[in-house]
Write an enzyme that holds these catalytic residues in place. Sequence first.
Site, PDB file in Angstrom:
ATOM      1  N   HIS A   9       0.828  -1.215   0.000  1.00 19.29           N
ATOM      2  CA  HIS A   9       0.000   0.000   0.000  1.00 19.29           C
ATOM      3  C   HIS A   9       0.857   1.258   0.000  1.00 19.29           C
ATOM      4  O   HIS A   9       1.996   1.265   0.504  1.00 19.29           O
ATOM      5  CB  HIS A   9      -0.943   0.012   1.211  1.00 19.29           C
ATOM      6  CG  HIS A   9      -0.233   0.044   2.524  1.00 19.29           C
ATOM      7  ND1 HIS A   9       0.270   1.204   3.089  1.00 19.29           N
ATOM      8  CD2 HIS A   9       0.064  -0.951   3.391  1.00 19.29           C
ATOM      9  CE1 HIS A   9       0.832   0.925   4.240  1.00 19.29           C
ATOM     10  NE2 HIS A   9       0.733  -0.372   4.458  1.00 19.29           N
ATOM     11  N   HIS A 150       0.307  -5.692   2.548  1.00 24.99           N
ATOM     12  CA  HIS A 150       1.089  -4.995   3.569  1.00 24.99           C
ATOM     13  C   HIS A 150       2.476  -5.623   3.661  1.00 24.99           C
ATOM     14  O   HIS A 150       2.714  -6.720   3.154  1.00 24.99           O
ATOM     15  CB  HIS A 150       0.399  -5.095   4.927  1.00 24.99           C
ATOM     16  CG  HIS A 150      -1.039  -4.713   4.910  1.00 24.99           C
ATOM     17  ND1 HIS A 150      -1.490  -3.468   5.303  1.00 24.99           N
ATOM     18  CD2 HIS A 150      -2.149  -5.419   4.542  1.00 24.99           C
ATOM     19  CE1 HIS A 150      -2.809  -3.427   5.189  1.00 24.99           C
ATOM     20  NE2 HIS A 150      -3.233  -4.591   4.727  1.00 24.99           N
TER      21      HIS A 150
END
Length: 211
Positions: A9, A150
């Site tokens: 992200h 992530h």
Amino acid sequence: MVRIIFVRHAESLWNPIGRYQGRLDPELSERGHNQARLIANALKKYNPTALYSSPLKRTYQTAEYISKELNLPIIKNEDIIEIDHGDWSGLLVEEVKEKYPEMFRQWLFEPHLVKFPNGESLEDVFNRVKKFLKYALEKHKNETIVVVSHTVPIRASLTAGLNLDMDKFWIFGCDNASYSILDYDTVRPILYKLNNTYYLGEYFIPALDAL
């Protein structure tokens, strides 16, 4: 074989201040929104056929830019959500060093031995991402897919996908709004690209590896 493009992200509001996020849900920063636009444009050349995202805001907001640029619907998947940092969640790195000095050292040098208080272990994440890799290989054989996730599940996916031991977890770089490509099969997996950020220009900032 399935080609998996793992996207970390873009920068959240908490990344630059070094606050552990885990399952907490900060949004993208202003720089993060600019990073997300740039990575979406950079991925067009790969012509992916599917787009997966962790359900947390920082990943889903990043995926929205990719979805718009690539004209792909976003498929939420819980197996690629961030590790649950438990009692570390919401703490700054310096606070963790003070409150959990031995566990912090272990997280950096022996991450496979850590289970976060009231949270997950790295083994828990490995089990999740292995499940996703198996699913991707069955569902998207001979396709290219994008997976917005992530730092912990991406590093775990690369480690597991390349059949490395969990203690090798930290050997992969994983900056915000970077992408890595794993040509995945169970016989001859290939790490094709790692931690690409060349397209970010002035919006690049190196991530804190402890997070």
